[in-house]
Design a protein around this motif. Sequence first.
Motif, PDB file in Angstrom:
ATOM      1  N   PRO A 136       0.810  -1.222   0.000  1.00 40.40           N
ATOM      2  CA  PRO A 136       0.000   0.000   0.000  1.00 40.40           C
ATOM      3  C   PRO A 136       0.840   1.268   0.000  1.00 40.40           C
ATOM      4  N   ILE A 137       2.148   1.156   0.340  1.00 42.02           N
ATOM      5  CA  ILE A 137       3.011   2.340   0.345  1.00 42.02           C
ATOM      6  C   ILE A 137       3.771   2.389  -0.973  1.00 42.02           C
ATOM      7  N   THR A 138       3.105   2.959  -1.952  1.00 41.11           N
ATOM      8  CA  THR A 138       3.650   3.116  -3.291  1.00 41.11           C
ATOM      9  C   THR A 138       2.765   4.101  -4.037  1.00 41.11           C
ATOM     10  N   PHE A 139       3.256   4.616  -5.149  1.00 36.64           N
ATOM     11  CA  PHE A 139       2.372   5.376  -6.028  1.00 36.64           C
ATOM     12  C   PHE A 139       1.327   4.415  -6.578  1.00 36.64           C
ATOM     13  N   VAL A 140       0.090   4.879  -6.697  1.00 39.05           N
ATOM     14  CA  VAL A 140      -1.034   3.987  -6.994  1.00 39.05           C
ATOM     15  C   VAL A 140      -0.881   3.211  -8.302  1.00 39.05           C
ATOM     16  N   ALA A 141      -0.013   3.658  -9.215  1.00 37.50           N
ATOM     17  CA  ALA A 141       0.160   2.946 -10.482  1.00 37.50           C
ATOM     18  C   ALA A 141       0.626   1.507 -10.271  1.00 37.50           C
TER      19      ALA A 141
END
Length: 399
Positions: free
Chosen positions: A87-92
């Motif tokens: 979940p800790i990432t850019f949504v792409a």
Amino acid sequence: MNSEPSTQNKPIPYGRQHITQDDIDAVIETLQSDFLTQGPKVAEFEQAFASYVGARYAVAVSNGTAALHLCAMALGVNEESRVITTPITFVASANCVRYCGGTVEFADINPATALLDINKVRALLESKPKGYYTGIIPVDFAGNTVNLEEFRKLADKYGLWLIEDACHAPGGYFTDSKGQKQLCGNGNYADLAIFSFHPVKHIATGEGGMITTNDEALYQKLLLYRTHGITRDPQLLEEDHGGWYMEMQELGYNYRIPDMLCALGVSQLKRADAGLARRRGIAKIYDAAFANAEGIEVLQTSPEALQGDSETGHAYHLYVIKVADRKGLYDFLRTHNIFAQVHYIPAHTMPYYRNLGYKKGDFPVAEAYYNECLSLPMYPSLTAEEQEFVIGKVKEFIG
């Protein structure tokens, strides 16, 4: 009281591109050439980048999100696919699965590194019958490198593919169980890896992305999907009407990248090692400044990326600290023209993913991290005076 450095009146962003005269000349030369797109600079950039990360193949595309989408397509993601990511990432990183109709499932992060927690992924896999999940997308968050050797073992046990999201980590590496450096994107463990060339990244082309792999079959699919699913290769054509003939064999996309951006990429790549060394030098100064600072916690480097005090495989796209009053520090720094940033809002808390059934509280470690994280300025052209000013203002606020 000493006067503050003059940098207080100059905006200091969290990231910034570094464009030289050589970069400008490379772009102008291409603008004056016969090809603005689909020309020789694309292949030159691909070959240079593949060599840089140690992969057999590289495919340049219009941006990192397009790279992720093509990877999901090439691996056959569809409505029956279930893919695990952080979940800790850019949504792409998650959205690429949704583009193909698949289901995204998140697993929580390691609180020390903010990387996808392999133990949480293992527990998720063990909770379902074998075959329930189809793939994993680990992310080299902030440039801190994932131990892909361990993820590969887990993936092989459950018959899964791996996409390494290495957008933050060109030039980064982890050290495997045999003591060998494994460069991010080299294809030795992940089926596919992706990179981004957004202006705040290590290599800036304005927009742009790259996919690397050692799998020739996947490479050929990527080439096809990048250009509408169309081929002109005589060996692949089902018919041959003449030199003009082409066939659309799959439903693809226009994810091409122009030659002038690849020319910029080739030029930038020549300075990649120097830029990476500078990032690591900036990180060392931050580390020393905050080592004994009460109220400031620095994300730990993953053990596989840390080799003693003098060498690290961390690529430092970001330098992240955690503080109790993150909002207060963020606002305070902005009043002094320091534009720190937050990376990232947990993907599962976004309205789109909440509408798919996720809710706040599902991944408490990621949410606790988000409540305290702040990315400080980190880019090669950050001056010593500017960094000193940033450190001073952070310490002043923490007090």
